[in-house]
Design a protein around this motif. Sequence first.
Motif, PDB file in Angstrom:
ATOM      1  N   ASN A  58       0.860  -1.185   0.000  1.00 29.01           N
ATOM      2  CA  ASN A  58       0.000   0.000   0.000  1.00 29.01           C
ATOM      3  C   ASN A  58       0.893   1.231   0.000  1.00 29.01           C
ATOM      4  OD1 ASN A  58      -2.152   1.734   0.122  1.00 29.01           O
ATOM      5  ND2 ASN A  58      -2.491   1.482   2.329  1.00 29.01           N
ATOM      6  N   GLY A  59       1.244   1.682  -1.180  1.00 32.39           N
ATOM      7  CA  GLY A  59       2.157   2.803  -1.321  1.00 32.39           C
ATOM      8  C   GLY A  59       2.884   2.683  -2.638  1.00 32.39           C
ATOM      9  N   SER A  60       4.074   3.278  -2.702  1.00 29.19           N
ATOM     10  CA  SER A  60       4.852   3.221  -3.945  1.00 29.19           C
ATOM     11  C   SER A  60       6.326   3.085  -3.627  1.00 29.19           C
ATOM     12  CB  SER A  60       4.618   4.481  -4.787  1.00 29.19           C
ATOM     13  OG  SER A  60       5.011   5.643  -4.059  1.00 29.19           O
ATOM     14  N   SER A  61       7.053   2.504  -4.579  1.00 29.10           N
ATOM     15  CA  SER A  61       8.514   2.398  -4.492  1.00 29.10           C
ATOM     16  C   SER A  61       9.104   3.414  -5.458  1.00 29.10           C
ATOM     17  CB  SER A  61       8.980   0.987  -4.850  1.00 29.10           C
ATOM     18  OG  SER A  61       8.403   0.030  -3.990  1.00 29.10           O
ATOM     19  N   ASP A  73       4.706  -3.332  -6.337  1.00 29.19           N
ATOM     20  CA  ASP A  73       3.891  -2.337  -5.641  1.00 29.19           C
ATOM     21  C   ASP A  73       2.429  -2.678  -5.890  1.00 29.19           C
ATOM     22  OD1 ASP A  73       6.193  -1.107  -4.908  1.00 29.19           O
ATOM     23  OD2 ASP A  73       5.969   0.639  -6.198  1.00 29.19           O
ATOM     24  N   GLY A  74       1.752  -3.205  -4.875  1.00 27.18           N
ATOM     25  CA  GLY A  74       0.402  -3.677  -5.072  1.00 27.18           C
ATOM     26  C   GLY A  74       0.412  -4.939  -5.911  1.00 27.18           C
ATOM     27  N   GLY A  75      -0.707  -5.606  -5.992  1.00 29.59           N
ATOM     28  CA  GLY A  75      -0.760  -6.819  -6.780  1.00 29.59           C
ATOM     29  C   GLY A  75      -0.673  -8.056  -5.902  1.00 29.59           C
ATOM     30  N   SER A  79       0.495  -8.499  -1.893  1.00 25.19           N
ATOM     31  CA  SER A  79      -0.605  -8.867  -1.006  1.00 25.19           C
ATOM     32  C   SER A  79      -0.258 -10.115  -0.200  1.00 25.19           C
ATOM     33  CB  SER A  79      -1.868  -9.103  -1.840  1.00 25.19           C
ATOM     34  OG  SER A  79      -2.936  -9.506  -1.010  1.00 25.19           O
ATOM     35  N   GLN A  80       0.337 -11.107  -0.852  1.00 24.72           N
ATOM     36  CA  GLN A  80       0.730 -12.322  -0.151  1.00 24.72           C
ATOM     37  C   GLN A  80       1.863 -12.037   0.828  1.00 24.72           C
ATOM     38  OE1 GLN A  80      -0.812 -15.453  -0.393  1.00 24.72           O
ATOM     39  NE2 GLN A  80       0.442 -15.721   1.458  1.00 24.72           N
TER      40      GLN A  80
END
Length: 537
Positions: A58-61, A73-75, A79-80
């Motif tokens: 939840n955010g960005s690199s 980033d996300g996905g 999530s896992q």
Amino acid sequence: MKTHIFTTLAAFSLLTISATLQAQPNLGSTASFVLFSTNGSVTNTGISHLTGNVGTNNGSSTGFGNVDGNMHDGGPESSQAAVDLLIAYNQLNATVPNYFPAALLGNGQTLVEGVYEISGATVINDILNLNAQGDTNAVFIFQIQASLSANANAKVMLLNGAKACNVYWKVEGLVSLAAGVFMRGTIIANNAAVNLSTNDTLEGRAMTTAGAVSIDGILAYTPVGCGSPILTGPLAPFLGATACYALFSSNGPVSNTGTTYVTGDVGTNNGLTTGFNSLNVNGTIHLTPDGSTAQCASDLTSVTSYLNALSPDIELLYPAQFGNSLVLTPHTYVMNGAVTFTDSVYLNAQGNPNATFVIQVYGAFSTSTYSNVILINGAQSKNVYWIVNGAVDIDDYSIFRGTLVCNNGALGALNTGVLFDGRALTTVGALTTTAATANAPMIPGNCLSLDISNNSQNASVATVFPNPFNGSVSVTMQNVMNTTTFVMHNTLGEVVMCIPITATTTTVNTSGLPSGVYVYTIYEGEEITQTGRIIGW
């Protein structure tokens, strides 16, 4: 009776502690991450070198250059990882401690296997030794119930079999490492940020359940061992006849200026090979196409197709920033764009001398002066393959290692002072060298059988026979000039025979020569008109 009960309880307690100390938290998918946040940004400033995945759920690199891993980033992957990170945190948090040291760690302190709980803000200063006492499975768990910091140049040292993959830091607060720290182990911060400073080294992972991860010009890599996969890379291609060549073009001239030294054959299957001095080539100079070059061209097509068909594990996202001390491990990499290779790249076999590296490039490939491919931890040039779908230029005084296949582009050139530890091959395009050195590794022993006939620039110029020879060699020429000379060298480059050619057929007595491989050269004055390899027996 009471004594018996106490003894039984004590024994059970010791067994419980022993089992606890051997227990590893289950990192799950987070084991592949070197930096991760469940909820927060992951940012980099400066040039950092990272081995392992990087991402946030939840955010960005942001701010990252090339990473020896994938960005998530996300996905589904992140999530896992978020789920698995919480499981690992809960396992570490539930582990029963058996040591309660002071909040200042280090200053030469040595700790043995165990679970350490520290209630206050904790600082690592100078050197902290973790001693496995010969047990490579020894686990060290630190439960920090507040923040964790490390002073500048602090170091966590591993002694007597201790491994970074067996070290865990569970922190209930901010993690902040000052500049120059060498940290080992997996760091999991709970609801807090993680900050790593310039010139820090982390052999482990930096992760948080909620908070930002910030780094600035660091070296960080996931630890090896404890069930982590042994990287072997993809299967290497079958080189066939291309293994005989150091320099080759399937369709284009191969030319040299200056003094170039070559170990391996040199040639083209469509064009001329010019400018190479046989005294400086430990191999056959194929001045014009022949049976060997035809086989090499055919095999090069297969090699090219195989390398391009491999599915990449990792995409290096910034081809224009390739190099800059990037560290790569055995994988298939892809760069989708023109590559500018600056400074150095390290190929780290992680102790596996058979590990293979494949770098796929879809675009042109050029290097800076003094660029350097550096092999570490068992990596070998024979196991490195570059497939470039575009033109290639290796700039002055560079050190390049591996088999370089240039597909449909000029390989021009291996420039002044270049040391090429491998093979430079192109499917379509000119190949040029300028006062370089090219050494093909692992040349097979059957190269001569691919082209046992002479390698003349013009088939009517000269015929050298028999080949193999025993006792004598004859040279037949249609047009003999007063300045024609036949010269033979042994494999050390020493002249063993120098005979003027004055007749249409000249027979040379070779009975004094030992069995072996020889290179012959025919000169018209000072110009080389033909060269080849013959065998004495």
